[in-house]
Motif scaffolding. Structure first.
Motif, PDB file in Angstrom:
ATOM      1  N   ALA A 195       1.220  -6.050   4.126  1.00 28.89           N
ATOM      2  CA  ALA A 195       1.307  -6.013   2.654  1.00 28.89           C
ATOM      3  C   ALA A 195       1.110  -4.577   2.149  1.00 28.89           C
ATOM      4  CB  ALA A 195       0.264  -6.943   2.043  1.00 28.89           C
ATOM      5  N   LEU A 196       0.163  -3.882   2.748  1.00 29.85           N
ATOM      6  CA  LEU A 196      -0.069  -2.492   2.325  1.00 29.85           C
ATOM      7  C   LEU A 196       1.128  -1.613   2.665  1.00 29.85           C
ATOM      8  CD1 LEU A 196      -3.808  -1.857   3.328  1.00 29.85           C
ATOM      9  CD2 LEU A 196      -2.837  -1.896   1.022  1.00 29.85           C
ATOM     10  N   ARG A 199       4.064  -1.678   0.259  1.00 27.15           N
ATOM     11  CA  ARG A 199       3.905  -1.129  -1.105  1.00 27.15           C
ATOM     12  C   ARG A 199       4.711   0.148  -1.296  1.00 27.15           C
ATOM     13  NH1 ARG A 199      -2.243  -1.019  -3.231  1.00 27.15           N
ATOM     14  NH2 ARG A 199      -2.728  -3.217  -3.000  1.00 27.15           N
ATOM     15  N   GLY A 200       5.140   0.354  -2.511  1.00 28.38           N
ATOM     16  CA  GLY A 200       5.850   1.595  -2.829  1.00 28.38           C
ATOM     17  C   GLY A 200       4.894   2.767  -2.873  1.00 28.38           C
ATOM     18  N   SER A 235       8.907   3.896  -8.893  1.00 26.93           N
ATOM     19  CA  SER A 235       7.543   3.979  -8.378  1.00 26.93           C
ATOM     20  C   SER A 235       6.592   4.593  -9.396  1.00 26.93           C
ATOM     21  CB  SER A 235       7.525   4.840  -7.114  1.00 26.93           C
ATOM     22  OG  SER A 235       8.241   4.193  -6.117  1.00 26.93           O
ATOM     23  N   ARG A 236       5.344   4.324  -9.159  1.00 24.28           N
ATOM     24  CA  ARG A 236       4.280   4.775 -10.038  1.00 24.28           C
ATOM     25  C   ARG A 236       3.983   6.259  -9.839  1.00 24.28           C
ATOM     26  NH1 ARG A 236      -1.084   3.522  -9.883  1.00 24.28           N
ATOM     27  NH2 ARG A 236      -0.991   2.870  -7.715  1.00 24.28           N
ATOM     28  N   GLU A 255      -6.638   5.943  -5.389  1.00 26.14           N
ATOM     29  CA  GLU A 255      -5.391   5.432  -4.788  1.00 26.14           C
ATOM     30  C   GLU A 255      -5.509   5.218  -3.278  1.00 26.14           C
ATOM     31  OE1 GLU A 255      -2.879   4.376  -6.438  1.00 26.14           O
ATOM     32  OE2 GLU A 255      -3.476   5.136  -8.420  1.00 26.14           O
ATOM     33  N   GLN A 257      -5.980   3.918   0.331  1.00 17.78           N
ATOM     34  CA  GLN A 257      -5.860   2.607   0.975  1.00 17.78           C
ATOM     35  C   GLN A 257      -6.051   2.804   2.466  1.00 17.78           C
ATOM     36  OE1 GLN A 257      -5.504  -0.248  -0.493  1.00 17.78           O
ATOM     37  NE2 GLN A 257      -4.778   0.308  -2.554  1.00 17.78           N
ATOM     38  N   VAL A 278      -0.348   7.000   1.234  1.00 15.06           N
ATOM     39  CA  VAL A 278       0.052   6.337  -0.016  1.00 15.06           C
ATOM     40  C   VAL A 278       0.884   7.220  -0.933  1.00 15.06           C
ATOM     41  CG1 VAL A 278      -1.808   4.644  -0.177  1.00 15.06           C
ATOM     42  CG2 VAL A 278      -2.166   6.946  -1.058  1.00 15.06           C
TER      43      VAL A 278
END
Ligand code: F0G
Length: 527
Positions: A195-196, A199-200, A235-236, A255, A257, A278
């Motif tokens: 899942a990680l 991520r974008g 993306s953010r 941020e 992870q 990330v």
């Protein structure tokens, strides 16, 4: 024009609303000729009127409009019938252009690591190319990180099957009770990692930064009006205030992870952690253009370098506006000793007659598979590359005389506009910039004693009003920066003359007098 095709056009369809806005302050002028720092229009009496152009193609004319040697080269190329389009063939001219850029890079940064070049057609496209390349690279690094962290799972499974104790931290990290078996823990870890990994990326950019207006790049452009209607598309990005070192590291921490894995030590199955890459990249303009012409302080540049080092995020140096000699060096970032992993150029690379852009990426970061998954019909074309080579030849001639000229002309212009600031401290806030990338910031006029000026400023039209007045009264093309509405950009070519500097000074002094007097009618042409 009287061709039947033109006669058939009855509606105005090419951005009529923008024209209306420009028209409201007299900026909807049709220029019919351009040369050096001048644009020309025909007045109602049929006479050609010269305008001194300080916007100069939004900073894309380091050599001015129609530099004779560039025009000569363009004519030669077309007369020789060079194949403008020869996609999927050898492009030695693109290679030469990349080579010359590398020579300059090596000279200015004192490092000889080669940078690979991917060409594009506009500034925003170069930014988007770097976004894509950085994500291709990050995706590979993410997969490697997941593989590395999960490499211990089999060994842990064997140890657990043989009765090894499973550390309580393992269950806690998997969000499971200690009664859950090893298999449940292992699959929870794998699922969490997947899942990680899916991520974008999160991008980092600077408060006020401008990196283009396409789908990806607009999210790196700070201006909310331009950006927020489109946040759902890409993306953010986290924006960092220049100078805020604590805030910068706080974002890095927020941020962060970690991926989880398992290892066997001292006979027990234990948790391992590894940072996930990330950040897609840290976008930086060494001299912020649209933020109001702000030179990045070297100390903050150093901190940005540390963040990139710490997180593995590539430093993506946007030299689209600041590069190509405007600062007095080819790369403005070389003046603060901050070498990007990526360096982006566009604007003046086209010499004022072509559209060209390039993403340079250093060898250690380069993923050559990118060449097979990215392309553009117009990129790397012979015409633009040959023109780019001519521009570099002109800039590099006489041991870099052009850079010295940019520095000298810039310093001369700067001293003159600083004198205006000293005489009009009530009206002028600050002069900023470097070389021929200068910003002239007025005090906020939204509380002007003149109701007309105050209203214009409150409506966000102060810049347009000043631009309209400067054109009408002084034949100066003077624009505000996109995101700092009180700052006017001065980005003429290196051939700026003393007489042109006199005109700029006279025009700005008059605007200052007008604002000091609160003469809204004169500003808006309503007198
Ligand atoms: N990066 C910077 C630093 C820019 O100043 C610009 C454009 C871009 C990227 C995007 O380039 O327009 O060719 O797609 N600046 C313009 C300006 C809008 O007003 O200086 P583009």
């Amino acid at each position: 024009m009287s061709s039947s095709v033109v006669d058939a056009v009855e509606l105005e369809l090419a951005e009529p609303y923008l024209r209306e806005v420009l028209g409201s302050v007299g900026l909807d002028v049709e220029y019919v000729r351009a040369a050096g720092n001048s644009l020309f229009f025909i007045d109602s009496g049929g006479a050609e009127v010269e305008v001194l152009d300080l916007a100069c193609g939004f900073g894309s004319l380091i050599l001015g409009h129609h530099h004779p040697a560039v025009v000569q080269r363009a004519k030669e190329l077309l007369d020789a019938q060079i194949p403008v389009h020869a996609q999927f063939s050898r492009h030695p001219y693109a290679n030469e252009l990349a080579g010359v850029l590398n020579r300059i890079l090596t000279r200015e940064f004192g490092e000889s690591e080669p940078y690979s070049a991917i060409f594009g057609n506009s500034g925003a496209e170069a930014v988007e190319i770097s976004i894509k390349h950085a994500e291709l690279d990050r995706g590979i690094r993410v997969a490697e990180a997941v593989a590395e962290v999960e490499a211990g799972l089999n060994e842990a499974a064997a140890a657990a099957a043989a009765g090894a104790r499973i550390d309580a931290a393992v269950f806690a990290a998997a969000g499971l009770p200690v009664s859950a078996g090893f298999d449940a823990v292992a699959s929870a870890i794998t699922e969490r990692n997947a899942a990680l990994a899916a991520r974008g990326p999160v991008f980092l950019a600077l408060h006020g930064g401008f990196h283009g207006k396409l789908v990806g790049s607009i999210q790196l452009t700070h201006n909310e009006g331009y950006r927020t209607p489109f946040t759902r598309l890409a993306s953010r990005c986290r924006f960092v205030t220049v100078g805020d070192v604590i805030g910068l590291w706080q974002i890095v921490e927020e941020e962060r992870q970690v991926l989880h894995g398992l290892t066997v030590t001292d006979g027990a199955v234990r948790l391992t952690e590894r940072d996930l890459p990330v950040f897609g990249g840290f976008f930086v303009e060494p001299i912020q253009g649209e933020a109001g012409i702000r030179v990045l302080p070297a100390e903050f540049g150093t901190e940005i370098g540390k963040v990139c080092e710490h997180t593995g995020a590539p430093l993506i140096m946007d030299e689209i506006q600041s590069g190509m000699g405007r600062s007095g060096a080819f790369f403005a970032s070389s003046k603060i000793g901050l070498r990007g992993d990526y360096i982006l150029l566009a604007k003046s690379l086209g010499g004022g007659v072509a559209k060209n852009a390039v993403m340079l990426v250093r060898g250690e970061r380069y993923r050559r598979d990118f060449e097979l998954v990215h392309s553009s019909t117009f990129a790397k074309d012979a015409f633009s590359c040959h023109i780019g080579l001519k521009v570099l030849e002109l800039l590099e001639a006489d041991g870099g005389a052009a850079y010295r000229k940019a520095a000298e002309r810039g310093a001369t212009l700067r001293s003159r506009i600083e004198a205006i600031r000293d005489d009009f401290k009530d009206v002028v806030l600050e002069i900023r910039g470097d070389g021929l990338m200068l910003g002239f910031e007025f005090q906020d006029q939204s509380t002007s004693a003149s109701a007309k000026i105050a209203e214009t400023a409150q409506a966000g039209f102060f810049g347009f009003a000043v631009a309209g007045y400067a054109l009408r009264t002084h034949r100066l093309r003077l624009f505000q920066t996109a995101s700092a509405m009180n700052t006017f950009r001065l980005e003429p070519s290196i051939d700026l003359t003393d007489a042109e500097i006199d005109r700029i000074e006279a025009g700005l002094r008059d605007i200052c007098s007008l604002l000091r007097a609160g003469d809204g009618d004169r500003l808006l042409g309503t007198a």
